[in-house]
Design a protein around this motif. Structure first.
Motif, PDB file in Angstrom:
ATOM      1  N   ALA A  71       3.949   9.851  -0.420  1.00 10.78           N
ATOM      2  CA  ALA A  71       2.943   9.597   0.607  1.00 10.78           C
ATOM      3  C   ALA A  71       2.972  10.738   1.619  1.00 10.78           C
TER       4      ALA A  71
ATOM      5  N   THR B 276      -6.526  -0.104  -1.354  1.00  6.17           N
ATOM      6  CA  THR B 276      -5.630   0.152  -2.488  1.00  6.17           C
ATOM      7  C   THR B 276      -6.340  -0.152  -3.802  1.00  6.17           C
TER       8      THR B 276
ATOM      9  N   GLY C  72       3.777   6.640   4.406  1.00  9.15           N
ATOM     10  CA  GLY C  72       3.595   7.755   5.313  1.00  9.15           C
ATOM     11  C   GLY C  72       3.943   7.452   6.750  1.00  9.15           C
TER      12      GLY C  72
ATOM     13  N   GLY D 114       7.317   6.972  -5.811  1.00 10.69           N
ATOM     14  CA  GLY D 114       6.116   7.167  -5.021  1.00 10.69           C
ATOM     15  C   GLY D 114       6.190   8.338  -4.056  1.00 10.69           C
TER      16      GLY D 114
ATOM     17  N   ASN E  16       0.867  -1.180   0.000  1.00  9.60           N
ATOM     18  CA  ASN E  16       0.000   0.000   0.000  1.00  9.60           C
ATOM     19  C   ASN E  16       0.901   1.226   0.000  1.00  9.60           C
ATOM     20  N   PRO E  17       0.879   2.053  -1.063  1.00  9.03           N
ATOM     21  CA  PRO E  17       1.764   3.223  -1.081  1.00  9.03           C
ATOM     22  C   PRO E  17       1.505   4.201   0.050  1.00  9.03           C
ATOM     23  N   ALA E  18       0.299   4.198   0.622  1.00  5.02           N
ATOM     24  CA  ALA E  18       0.013   5.083   1.748  1.00  5.02           C
ATOM     25  C   ALA E  18       0.812   4.703   2.982  1.00  5.02           C
TER      26      ALA E  18
ATOM     27  N   THR F 137       1.892   5.648  -6.198  1.00  6.05           N
ATOM     28  CA  THR F 137       3.140   5.160  -6.783  1.00  6.05           C
ATOM     29  C   THR F 137       2.948   4.964  -8.274  1.00  6.05           C
TER      30      THR F 137
ATOM     31  N   ARG G 279       0.674  12.562   5.360  1.00  2.00           N
ATOM     32  CA  ARG G 279      -0.287  12.429   6.445  1.00  2.00           C
ATOM     33  C   ARG G 279      -1.078  13.723   6.590  1.00  2.00           C
TER      34      ARG G 279
ATOM     35  N   ARG H 272      -3.525   8.695   6.029  1.00  2.00           N
ATOM     36  CA  ARG H 272      -2.348   8.608   5.171  1.00  2.00           C
ATOM     37  C   ARG H 272      -2.796   8.350   3.741  1.00  2.00           C
ATOM     38  N   LEU H 273      -2.213   9.106   2.815  1.00  2.00           N
ATOM     39  CA  LEU H 273      -2.517   8.953   1.398  1.00  2.00           C
ATOM     40  C   LEU H 273      -1.221   8.725   0.641  1.00  2.00           C
ATOM     41  N   GLY H 274      -1.270   7.885  -0.377  1.00  2.00           N
ATOM     42  CA  GLY H 274      -0.061   7.614  -1.143  1.00  2.00           C
ATOM     43  C   GLY H 274      -0.360   7.207  -2.574  1.00  2.00           C
TER      44      GLY H 274
END
Length: 436
Positions: free
Chosen positions: A164, A243, A70, A162, A65-67, A177, A166, A173-175
């Motif tokens: 990420a 995701t 964070g 990527g 998960n890219p988030a 990639t 907060r 948390r957001l992310g």
């Protein structure tokens, strides 16, 4: 600092050029689609059943998960490799194989404003198999034996970049990639026919076909994690994450060559126009419960529908692929001066219903259980001078599983034991020194 960054970039370049020489799989099930697609779980999360969509991730890089990037609070390098022993059982034979190779190299750089930048590369998919089939045929009242051989090798790699961050008082948390996928796959077919009562005569109608495919394209993965407090007094947190993966399409160049192996002459070479290949949309959800520094438990679910995927030259009936993963980690005492109390003990399990549905109504399933350890790099406990180095770990994970089932009339049953070795290095970079 500049020397360190240059050295890391040079290491990436050297590993990237060596990816093509690896044989990362020897499974006959890698024949389909673009091969066996690897999971992005780190060595730490591999020991926890592969969970990662909502799992905490403070000291290692979690690409599921890219988030989750964070979470990272130190400059981090995560590198891993694997080895696998497999036993393939068919209705008539048994074969043992060993594979090994590079798995992942990732870097993450947190900033003072909560943003985390990451990049790296890893294998994306792999093809590796060799299958032989014998059958009797009748020609002009005579019996002959046709020997067909199928082989494949190669795969695709990915380079990723990527970001990420907060928000909402660090609760959300957001992310995202971006990935560039590239590589080549070669698949071969050879058929020989000879009289059944003679193995010394020269075979006739010997035709070999080789298909080379070169792929390239882009993919994005985005995700979120929401975290809040469940019990403030005991510092227990709950997390939920999600995701999705979207592929913008892979460009494919294909060249097929037919050769008569008796006279060693190429019959025909065909170059096909470039075409687009669309990998299916993938999404996942996960939940986790953890007490930072002591224990963590998580569960994931992912789904990818391959019904609309356009297969290559070999026939295939594809369906929906789903995966369920559960796992956890326990640390007796994170800040203890006793080494054994600071070791991370991990466990988990997974069940994957594959998209391969060529063999009756039951898809090819893959399931197993995992365990692992996180060994601290420091023997003296946490250091007040550099806590990042004190949290660096050597991660060992083990998986025992089975893919396919002879009892369900599937052609091959694969029993495997997989070992993953990873190193997560943490340090504090870009600190402005202050002199009183």
């Amino acid at each position: 600092m500049i020397r360190t960054i240059f050295s890391l970039g040079l290491l990436q370049l050297l590993l990237l050029t060596s990816l093509h020489a690896q044989q990362l799989t020897l499974s006959p099930y890698s024949r389909y689609a673009i091969g066996e697609i690897f999971q992005n779980a780190s060595a730490r999360h591999t020991g926890m059943g592969g969970v990662g969509i909502a799992a905490d991730n403070y000291f290692s890089i979690n690409r599921t998960n890219p988030a989750a990037m964070g979470d990272i609070i130190f400059t981090t390098m995560d590198v891993s490799a694997f080895g696998q022993y497999s036993r393939f059982n068919s209705a008539s034979s048994t074969e043992d194989q060993v594979t090994a190779g590079f798995q992942n190299l990732s870097f993450a750089f947190p900033s003072n404003n909560g943003m985390v930048f990451s990049f790296g590369f890893s294998p994306y998919s792999a093809v590796g198999y060799e299958i032989r089939d014998f059958q009797q045929i009748n020609i002009a009242d005579s019996t002959y034996v046709q020997n067909s051989q199928y082989a494949g090798e190669g795969g695709t790699n990915q380079v990723f970049l990527g970001f990420a961050g907060r928000i909402l008082d660090n609760r959300l948390r957001l992310g995202i990639t971006g990935q560039y996928i590239f590589g080549g796959i070669r698949q071969e077919w050879l058929a020989t026919i000879r009289q059944s009562d003679s193995v010394t005569t020269t075979p006739f109608q010997v035709v070999a076909a080789a298909e080379d495919r070169y792929l390239r394209g882009t993919n994005i993965q985005a995700g979120f994690i929401y975290q809040d407090t469940l019990n403030r007094d005991k510092n227990i947190l709950w997390r939920v994450g999600g995701t999705f993966d979207y592929n913008f399409g892979l460009k494919e160049d294909q060249i097929t060559t037919f050769t008569n192996t008796v006279i060693e002459d190429t019959i025909i070479t065909r170059t096909f126009p470039e075409r687009d290949i669309q990998l299916p949309f993938k999404y996942g959800v996960g939940v986790a419960l953890h007490k930072p520094g002591y224990w963590s438990f998580a569960a994931d679910f992912t789904m990818q529908d391959w019904n609309t995927f356009e297969q290559y030259t070999n026939d295939g009936n594809f369906g929906r692929e789903t995966r369920i993963s559960v796992g956890g980690e326990v640390i007796p005492k994170f800040d203890s001066f006793r080494y054994i109390e600071r070791i991370s003990y991990r466990f988990g399990g997974y069940y994957k219903q594959s998209y391969i549905t060529n063999f009756g109504d039951t898809p090819v399933n893959d399931y197993g259980f995992t365990f692992g350890f996180g060994l601290p790099s420091s023997r003296k406990g946490n250091s007040r001078l550099n806590q990042g180095r004190a949290t660096s770990r050597v991660n060992l994970s083990f998986a025992l599983g089975r893919r396919g089932n002879l009892a369900l009339n599937q052609p091959v049953e694969e029993l495997y034991a997989r070992f993953t070795l990873g190193v997560a290095l943490n340090d504090r970079w870009f600190i402005r020194r202050v002199v009183d």
